[in-house]
Design a protein around this motif. Structure first.
Motif, PDB file in Angstrom:
ATOM      1  N   THR B 247       0.835  -1.205   0.000  1.00  0.00           N
ATOM      2  CA  THR B 247       0.000   0.000   0.000  1.00  0.00           C
ATOM      3  C   THR B 247       0.867   1.252   0.000  1.00  0.00           C
ATOM      4  O   THR B 247       0.594   2.216  -0.722  1.00  0.00           O
ATOM      5  CB  THR B 247      -0.917   0.003   1.237  1.00  0.00           C
ATOM      6  N   LEU B 248       1.923   1.214   0.804  1.00  0.00           N
ATOM      7  CA  LEU B 248       2.839   2.342   0.847  1.00  0.00           C
ATOM      8  C   LEU B 248       3.409   2.603  -0.544  1.00  0.00           C
ATOM      9  O   LEU B 248       3.524   3.752  -0.995  1.00  0.00           O
ATOM     10  CB  LEU B 248       3.959   2.028   1.837  1.00  0.00           C
ATOM     11  N   THR B 249       3.769   1.522  -1.241  1.00  0.00           N
ATOM     12  CA  THR B 249       4.301   1.669  -2.589  1.00  0.00           C
ATOM     13  C   THR B 249       3.271   2.339  -3.497  1.00  0.00           C
ATOM     14  O   THR B 249       3.609   3.225  -4.283  1.00  0.00           O
ATOM     15  CB  THR B 249       4.675   0.293  -3.161  1.00  0.00           C
ATOM     16  N   ALA B 250       2.007   1.910  -3.360  1.00  0.00           N
ATOM     17  CA  ALA B 250       0.974   2.514  -4.198  1.00  0.00           C
ATOM     18  C   ALA B 250       0.909   4.017  -3.950  1.00  0.00           C
ATOM     19  O   ALA B 250       0.790   4.814  -4.888  1.00  0.00           O
ATOM     20  CB  ALA B 250      -0.380   1.867  -3.917  1.00  0.00           C
ATOM     21  N   VAL B 251       1.010   4.414  -2.680  1.00  0.00           N
ATOM     22  CA  VAL B 251       0.950   5.837  -2.355  1.00  0.00           C
ATOM     23  C   VAL B 251       2.149   6.580  -2.941  1.00  0.00           C
ATOM     24  O   VAL B 251       2.010   7.650  -3.539  1.00  0.00           O
ATOM     25  CB  VAL B 251       0.895   6.035  -0.824  1.00  0.00           C
ATOM     26  N   VAL B 252       3.330   5.982  -2.784  1.00  0.00           N
ATOM     27  CA  VAL B 252       4.538   6.651  -3.260  1.00  0.00           C
ATOM     28  C   VAL B 252       4.522   6.764  -4.775  1.00  0.00           C
ATOM     29  O   VAL B 252       4.830   7.812  -5.352  1.00  0.00           O
ATOM     30  CB  VAL B 252       5.794   5.891  -2.796  1.00  0.00           C
ATOM     31  N   VAL B 253       4.143   5.686  -5.439  1.00  0.00           N
ATOM     32  CA  VAL B 253       4.109   5.706  -6.901  1.00  0.00           C
ATOM     33  C   VAL B 253       3.089   6.723  -7.382  1.00  0.00           C
ATOM     34  O   VAL B 253       3.347   7.515  -8.284  1.00  0.00           O
ATOM     35  CB  VAL B 253       3.758   4.309  -7.453  1.00  0.00           C
ATOM     36  N   GLY B 254       1.925   6.724  -6.748  1.00  0.00           N
ATOM     37  CA  GLY B 254       0.877   7.633  -7.182  1.00  0.00           C
ATOM     38  C   GLY B 254       1.173   9.082  -6.860  1.00  0.00           C
ATOM     39  O   GLY B 254       0.679   9.976  -7.530  1.00  0.00           O
ATOM     40  N   GLY B 255       1.957   9.299  -5.865  1.00  0.00           N
ATOM     41  CA  GLY B 255       2.258  10.672  -5.488  1.00  0.00           C
ATOM     42  C   GLY B 255       1.501  11.027  -4.229  1.00  0.00           C
ATOM     43  O   GLY B 255       0.300  10.824  -4.139  1.00  0.00           O
ATOM     44  N   LEU B 256       2.248  11.554  -3.245  1.00  0.00           N
ATOM     45  CA  LEU B 256       1.625  11.884  -1.970  1.00  0.00           C
ATOM     46  C   LEU B 256       0.577  12.968  -2.130  1.00  0.00           C
ATOM     47  O   LEU B 256       0.770  13.929  -2.840  1.00  0.00           O
ATOM     48  CB  LEU B 256       2.693  12.387  -1.005  1.00  0.00           C
ATOM     49  N   GLY B 257      -0.527  12.800  -1.467  1.00  0.00           N
ATOM     50  CA  GLY B 257      -1.551  13.827  -1.460  1.00  0.00           C
ATOM     51  C   GLY B 257      -2.386  13.851  -2.725  1.00  0.00           C
ATOM     52  O   GLY B 257      -3.236  14.705  -2.889  1.00  0.00           O
ATOM     53  N   SER B 258      -2.149  12.903  -3.618  1.00  0.00           N
ATOM     54  CA  SER B 258      -2.887  12.931  -4.872  1.00  0.00           C
ATOM     55  C   SER B 258      -3.856  11.752  -4.922  1.00  0.00           C
ATOM     56  O   SER B 258      -3.448  10.601  -4.879  1.00  0.00           O
ATOM     57  CB  SER B 258      -1.891  12.874  -6.033  1.00  0.00           C
ATOM     58  N   LEU B 259      -5.152  12.036  -4.998  1.00  0.00           N
ATOM     59  CA  LEU B 259      -6.122  10.941  -4.989  1.00  0.00           C
ATOM     60  C   LEU B 259      -6.211  10.191  -6.312  1.00  0.00           C
ATOM     61  O   LEU B 259      -6.302   8.962  -6.315  1.00  0.00           O
ATOM     62  CB  LEU B 259      -7.489  11.450  -4.537  1.00  0.00           C
ATOM     63  N   PRO B 260      -6.195  10.893  -7.464  1.00  0.00           N
ATOM     64  CA  PRO B 260      -6.107  10.100  -8.703  1.00  0.00           C
ATOM     65  C   PRO B 260      -4.862   9.229  -8.662  1.00  0.00           C
ATOM     66  O   PRO B 260      -4.851   8.111  -9.170  1.00  0.00           O
ATOM     67  CB  PRO B 260      -6.006  11.156  -9.800  1.00  0.00           C
ATOM     68  N   GLY B 261      -3.823   9.762  -8.002  1.00  0.00           N
ATOM     69  CA  GLY B 261      -2.585   9.003  -7.842  1.00  0.00           C
ATOM     70  C   GLY B 261      -2.809   7.697  -7.106  1.00  0.00           C
ATOM     71  O   GLY B 261      -2.149   6.702  -7.385  1.00  0.00           O
ATOM     72  N   ALA B 262      -3.763   7.694  -6.149  1.00  0.00           N
ATOM     73  CA  ALA B 262      -4.032   6.463  -5.404  1.00  0.00           C
ATOM     74  C   ALA B 262      -4.489   5.361  -6.360  1.00  0.00           C
ATOM     75  O   ALA B 262      -4.089   4.200  -6.221  1.00  0.00           O
ATOM     76  CB  ALA B 262      -5.087   6.720  -4.332  1.00  0.00           C
ATOM     77  N   PHE B 263      -5.333   5.727  -7.326  1.00  0.00           N
ATOM     78  CA  PHE B 263      -5.804   4.721  -8.281  1.00  0.00           C
ATOM     79  C   PHE B 263      -4.669   4.266  -9.193  1.00  0.00           C
ATOM     80  O   PHE B 263      -4.512   3.079  -9.468  1.00  0.00           O
ATOM     81  CB  PHE B 263      -6.964   5.290  -9.118  1.00  0.00           C
ATOM     82  N   ILE B 264      -3.875   5.249  -9.648  1.00  0.00           N
ATOM     83  CA  ILE B 264      -2.758   4.882 -10.528  1.00  0.00           C
ATOM     84  C   ILE B 264      -1.771   3.994  -9.786  1.00  0.00           C
ATOM     85  O   ILE B 264      -1.318   2.967 -10.285  1.00  0.00           O
ATOM     86  CB  ILE B 264      -2.051   6.155 -11.045  1.00  0.00           C
TER      87      ILE B 264
END
Lengths: 302, 324, 236
Positions: B247-264
């Motif tokens: 999950t942490l990786t998903a957050v880091v890859v998507g970009g902190l603070g970015s919700l579309p990033g969470a999906f990506i």
């Protein structure tokens, strides 16, 4: 009333605790210099164990002859980790970025990632199996210590820990590189103005810390005989806990906390099923942090 | 990211229309399962984003609340035949309560201490699930969890499962979005950047962090409830520390603070390891590499609030792959 | 020939110009002052010379060789040491250890000689040798900071606000030491808020404003210059 079984469990706990302490020392040293956590440290420990295995099986060397190989492997791993997971984040040399939260968290994650990659790579090479050090190479001769039965390996762990601890204090307090390590951890900007080569000090720190970690892997594998690619994970988590309980920057603190965790695990194994003893370190951690949010042994000024 | 975004509607349209259509046209049960997993992971990432991106707490305890919600739902639905709304509410409430209790002492801790403590929690949780056999059925795992039930209806088949998950996940992400882009989110960011300053402004950093922590626990617990039904089977191995790392990786890859990033991020961490599957058991290796490379090459995703989409777009424009 | 010469130096932080077109020179054995208000880039300029920031354009030459872009420890090795703003001592190391950390590439005998020379110059450091640096008073810390820089046996000493936060009596003593250092053959580049004091000791001075050099001249001339008096010495 002296119960030799109880005493034995506690003694074994203490020697296991010393291995946490050995791993924690390297951890703490790196933390002091960079304010960063090296999560790949556990893989150095595992590499030390595998290097020992290769030395005593493939190279058919006696256990003690594995020491130079283990030192070289630890050194190479430490320098490699610094280069790959830490150096890229020190692109800027001002104090704001060197110890900034962003760099700290980036290196925490990059070393965590490198640790996972390293562990999985070893898993591929050794197929995730438990491998055994041959019986005749193990340090398993029983030793009777005033009614408490221990193995030679457990004593070796205790002995090596003491030697390395004293050696480390000597290095830090009596040598030029030790002075520079303390100077950098005390004031990074001041160290730059004093003409200290920061990169060299960081490399030296990683070298020393990783050699300690690899030696810990060696003596544990010789004492207990079994090796697996994820063995470093459990130990590094406990070492991390020891560092935190010890107050993050205090090397004696980390050692005391490591032994404390080991003894607590030994004591817990007297009352609860062994599966639950895995939790002891973390319960200890959480209770310590509730009452001492910055650990037990905070260095002054840190 | 401050616009109330058409991007949000676009995202909802993709999740509710485009993906199901694609699954229906070309898909397989396997692809549908992956799609469900991506959505659940996205909810986890969004919840973690609230904690890291907004409150600044680096946490590794995803599996605690995720697993808690999953086991809670498994036990409720197997033993009491509960329905979906009850389960979601129960998971949300119990997750928030547990998060509040645990968070009370925890969120006071400075960053690294907090990270280690949450790591400890994850291990405690795993050990408990593994050994409390009477409750969790231990290492054998919890089998035969029934399908989603809505009132009298039992929802089965991939489409029904997918839509239940999609709606709940979008709802959860919407909550995170509202929290992040409100007075409340700004207050949390202020407390993250400078606690003393926030205190001087009359904000209580401890209360703010505790609330963020409880909300994140609640959302993760809901994600767990979805997972229990979607998977029909729970094993302690689903809830090891490594999964928190995912999950942490998903957050880091998507970009902190970015919700579309969470999906990506969720898409990347679920799909890339799947693509590596033919090469052997390289799942953990795969996301270790992803985490490492994204920290190294997408550093802005890590500590500034950049929408990953903007980042990708800028790069594509710069490379001349897309015309403005 | 000048010991240090800076020519058209530019420094940028991101897209902000912090220093533009800075030129200055320090002759061998000279005492040069840089004056200016808070936040105009004086400290940044000294840090750039010491190698903490990499200039975007321009040339920094020491003894005729370019040193722009060298890392800090190499700049020190060339012979430029700095007693930085805020002193940046090793607070949890002893006074003696601070001095030892400042020493570069000398054997034990050379180290002792150098240390004893500095102890003669700063007697207080001898008395406090085993005390932690963090426990010294402000004036003592400033002395230690200068002594630590001198342990590197520099040919040029950069001093950033040596009088900051010190009692007037202590300030006078620090400036006595600066004159003594210069008399010992070390050139000094001094950044100072207290313009009058700096001009009384320097031979030459530059005035920095908004990242640019706006004025320069012999100290004697500047102290009489109406513009300088109005802008920097009026209230002082």
């Amino acid at each position: 009333m002296f119960d030799s079984f109880v005493a034995g469990q506690l003694a074994i706990g203490a020697s296991v605790g010393l291995t946490y302490a050995l791993v924690a020392i390297g951890f703490t040293l790196i933390y002091r210099v960079l304010s960063a956590v090296n999560f790949a440290h556990g893989e150095v420990y595992t590499l030390g164990a595998f290097a020992t295995l290769v030395a005593v099986t493939t190279l058919k060397a006696p256990p003690l002859a594995a020491v130079p190989l283990v030192i070289v492997v630890g050194l190479a791993a430490g320098l490699g980790i610094e280069r790959v997971a830490f150096r890229p984040f020190r692109r800027f040399t001002d104090e704001a970025s060197l110890k900034s939260r962003a760099v700290r968290e980036a290196t925490l994650l990059s070393s965590l990632a490198l640790g996972i990659v390293g562990r999985e790579a070893m898993d591929q090479v050794w197929h995730g199996q438990w491998l055994a050090i041959p019986q005749d190479k193990m340090l398993n001769q029983p030793v009777n210590l005033g009614g408490v039965m221990l193995s030679a390996g457990e004593l070796a762990i205790a002995g090596l820990s003491l030697v390395l601890l004293v050696g480390l204090q000597w290095l830090l307090l009596r040598t030029r590189v030790g002075l520079e390590i303390r100077a950098v951890s005390s004031n990074l900007v001041g160290a730059q103005f004093s003409g200290i080569d920061i990169n060299r000090v960081v490399l030296a720190t990683f070298a020393v810390g990783s050699i300690l970690g690899a030696l810990a892997g060696m003596v544990v594998s010789l004492a207990y005989g079994s090796i697996q690619s994820s063995m470093g994970l459990t130990v590094v988590l406990k070492a991390f806990v020891a560092m935190v309980i010890g107050g993050l920057t205090s090397i004696p603190g980390a050692v005391v906390a490591g032994v404390l965790i080991g003894v607590a695990e030994g004591a817990a194994s007297l009352w609860v099923a062994s599966a639950w003893t895995e939790m002891v370190a973390y319960v200890l951690l959480i209770f310590t942090l509730i009452f001492f949010p910055r650990g037990l042994f905070r260095r002054r000024g840190a | 990211m401050n616009r109330p975004l058409p991007l949000g509607w676009l995202l909802a349209a993709v999740i509710l229309v485009v993906v199901p259509a694609a699954l229906w046209l070309f898909g397989s049960a396997y692809a549908a399962r992956l799609a469900q997993l991506v959505l659940i992971t996205a909810l986890l990432a969004a919840a973690l984003n609230l904690l890291i991106g907004t409150a600044g707490l680096l946490s590794l305890d995803t599996v605690v609340y995720y697993g808690f919600g999953a086991y809670l739902t498994a036990i409720l639905s197997t033993n009491y035949g509960t329905t979906l709304p009850t389960e979601i509410l129960a998971a949300a409430a119990a997750g928030a309560l547990l998060g509040g209790l645990i968070g009370w002492p925890l969120v006071r801790l400075a960053s690294i201490f907090f990270a280690v403590a949450t790591m400890g929690l994850a291990t405690i949780f795993h050990t408990t699930v593994l050994n409390w056999v009477d409750l969790t059925r231990g290492p054998m795992g919890y089998r035969g969890i029934p399908a989603f039930k809505l009132g009298e209806f039992t929802i089965d088949g991939w489409a029904g499962n997918y839509y239940v998950i999609a709606v709940v996940v979008l709802g959860g992400v919407w909550i995170v979005h509202r929290l992040t882009h409100s007075y409340y989110g700004n207050a949390m960011r202020a407390a993250r950047e400078d606690e003393d300053c926030a205190r001087a402004m009359g904000l209580s950093p401890h209360a703010l962090k505790l609330q963020a922590y409880a909300v994140h626990a609640s959302l993760m617990s809901v994600a767990g409830a979805l997972y229990a039904h979607a998977n029909n089977f729970l094993s302690p191995d689903n809830f090891v520390l490594l999964e928190s790392g995912l999950t942490l990786t998903a957050v880091v890859v998507g970009g902190l603070g970015s919700l579309p990033g969470a999906f990506i991020g969720a898409l990347v961490v679920v799909l890339v390891p799947e693509l590596l599957r033919p090469l052997g058991n390289l799942r953990a290796f795969g996301f270790g590499m992803i985490l490492f490379l994204s920290i190294l090459f997408l550093p802005r995703g890590l500590w500034s609030e950049v929408s990953s989409l903007a980042f990708v777009r800028r790069h594509l424009f710069r490379e001349g792959w897309l015309k403005r | 020939m000048n010991l240090l010469s800076v020519e058209s130096l530019d420094l940028r932080f991101g897209d902000r110009n912090v220093l533009s077109g800075i030129s200055l020179a320090v002759p061998a054995n000279g005492l040069v002052a840089i004056l200016g208000r808070n936040g105009v880039g004086k400290t940044t300029l000294l840090r750039t010379i010491s190698g903490l920031y990499r200039p975007a354009a321009g040339r920094i030459a020491f003894d005729g060789e370019s040193i722009g872009g060298l890392p800090p420890h190499k700049v020190v090795a060339r012979g430029i040491a700095q007693a930085p703003e805020g002193r940046q001592l090793f607070a949890d190391l002893s006074v003696e250890e601070n001095l030892r950390a400042g020493a570069r590439g000398m054997n034990q005998a050379a180290y002792r000689r150098e240390r004893d020379r500095l102890r003669a110059m700063f007697p207080i450091l001898d008395e406090r040798s085993t005390q932690l640096a963090g426990s010294l008073s402000g004036g003592e810390q400033q002395m230690l900071c200068i002594a630590r820089a001198l342990m590197a046996r520099p040919r040029l000493l950069l001093l950033d606000e040596p009088s900051l936060g010190l009692a007037p009596k202590m300030v006078a003593r620090v400036f006595e030491k600066i004159d003594a250092i210069r008399a010992g053959g070390v050139a000094v580049l001094l950044v100072e808020q207290n313009a009058r004091l700096a001009l009384m000791h320097a031979d030459h001075a530059y005035v920095l404003d908004q990242g640019r050099m706006v004025l320069e001249g012999p100290a004697r001339a500047l102290i009489a210059d109406e513009r300088v008096v109005a802008a920097y010495l009026g209230g002082a």
